[in-house]
Design an enzyme around this catalytic site. Structure first.
Site, short mmCIF file in Angstrom:
data_model
loop_
_atom_site.label_atom_id
_atom_site.label_comp_id
_atom_site.label_asym_id
_atom_site.label_seq_id
_atom_site.Cartn_x
_atom_site.Cartn_y
_atom_site.Cartn_z
CD GLU A 299 4.80 -1.29 -2.05
OE1 GLU A 299 3.87 -1.74 -1.65
OE2 GLU A 299 6.31 -1.93 -2.07
CG HIS B 268 3.46 -2.86 -5.42
ND1 HIS B 268 4.77 -3.46 -5.78
CD2 HIS B 268 3.19 -3.64 -4.57
CE1 HIS B 268 4.81 -4.93 -4.85
NE2 HIS B 268 4.65 -4.55 -3.81
CD GLN C 276 6.44 -1.74 3.02
OE1 GLN C 276 5.96 -0.94 4.21
NE2 GLN C 276 7.04 -2.40 3.42
CG HIS D 227 -0.09 -6.42 -1.24
ND1 HIS D 227 0.58 -4.98 -0.86
CD2 HIS D 227 1.08 -6.61 -2.07
CE1 HIS D 227 1.84 -5.06 -0.57
NE2 HIS D 227 2.06 -5.29 -1.94
#
Length: 339
Positions: A304, A172, A277, A97
């Site tokens: 995500e 996120h 994700q 990230h």
């Protein structure tokens, strides 16, 4: 550098039905309230009580935009145009990230803030060449807009200045449609418009394989309760889905539909990103959240939308390289309803 004087503040987008609180620290969604059955409002995102708590790093990426590159880069290394780059290994043995101080920990500038029927806010950040090991100056913007009574749109852009780089931003937020303080999301059901996932090695980096989900616990091509299969995938879901079978709307593909039976709330997510994700908060453990809530394992789920993890090191994955004269553009629609 005027950027040094920016302070984290809290902003609100409200249209009378839906209310969103954000901070320019990491473009973070702190709260998002939408009606459920009987019109009952609930805040459906996990978050912390104060901006100071986010600044102290007490949130595991709650609600923020992560970058310059979301997800994992294997061993923090990649080569671009023959030059090798090394990134911080902030989640050993990988870089995660964006590194130690990713975009989620930066205070962004507010360049536009509109009230009214379709309120919006635009955040901007200049990321310099060499920041966290990444090449090239880029300017990034993120605009959150309430485009209808219960729909929020996010548009993210990244423009490189004079050097090629890699960009992969992700939003996120941890969602719990029953309310952020209502316990785990194992009773939620989800449908994902992905016929394939990218399986991972023991360090949760994709192997490069594109695996069909049919006949596996990763199959959410039809709606299924998360708790039914989560026990078959180790700690829980933390996998990149290939968004390859969704219908389109306004240039965005259907990525996921999440339903909470207790409140009848539904979230439909649309995106133009190639992957998503799906993460079930496997590492959340006793986080002190808003209003005295304590978040445990599986207290929320993340959707995500993103480029594939470690794409820069996998030639068969869609490219995340962005060159001068090109523009990174990533949009998503969060549509809430009651069913």
């Amino acid at each position: 550098m005027a950027d040094q004087n920016l302070k984290p503040e809290i902003f609100e987008l409200s249209n009378g039905t839906m209310n969103v609180q954000l901070t320019n620290l990491g473009c973070t969604i702190i709260s998002l309230s939408v009606p459920g059955k009987d019109g009952a409002l609930a805040d459906v995102v996990l978050g912390l009580d104060s901006v100071e708590s986010y600044q102290k790093g007490l949130a595991p990426y709650f609600g923020c935009i992560v970058g310059r590159v979301a997800n994992r880069i294997k061993e923090g290394k990649f080569t671009l145009d023959g030059v090798e780059y090394s990134l911080p290994l902030n989640k050993p043995p990988n870089s995660l990230h964006g590194g130690n101080i990713g975009y989620d920990k930066k205070v962004w500038e507010v360049v536009e803030y509109k009230k009214g029927e379709n309120p919006s806010i635009t955040f901007k950040y200049h990321s310099h060449d060499g920041e966290e090991g990444y090449p090239g100056d880029i300017t990034v913007t993120a605009t959150y807009t309430l485009i209808s009574a219960t729909t929020m749109r996010l548009d993210m852009e990244g423009v490189p200045k004079d050097k090629p780089t890699i960009i992969n931003l992700a939003q996120h937020t941890y969602w719990n449609l029953a309310g952020h303080n209502s316990g785990d999301v194992l009773n939620h059901s989800i449908q994902i418009w992905g016929d394939h996932v990218t399986p991972v090695d023991q360090n949760t980096v994709p192997t490069g394989e594109i695996m069909p989900v049919k006949g596996t616990p990763f199959d959410f091509t039809t709606e299924n309760r998360i708790g039914n299969t989560i026990g078959q995938v180790g700690m829980g879901y933390d996998h990149n889905y290939v968004l390859d079978c969704g219908d389109e709307k306004a240039g965005l593909k259907h990525a996921a539909k999440v339903r909470d039976p207790s409140s009848s709330r539904v979230l439909n997510l649309w995106t133009n990103a190639p992957g998503m994700q799906f993460y079930t908060a496997n590492y959340v453990n006793g986080v002190n959240g808003k209003g005295g809530a304590v978040y445990g394992k599986h207290a929320g789920l993340c959707l995500e939308t993103q480029g594939f993890p470690n794409a820069i090191n996998q030639p068969n994955f869609p490219s995340v390289v962005v060159r001068p004269g090109e523009k990174y553009q990533h949009s998503m629609l969060f549509e809430f309803s009651i069913e």
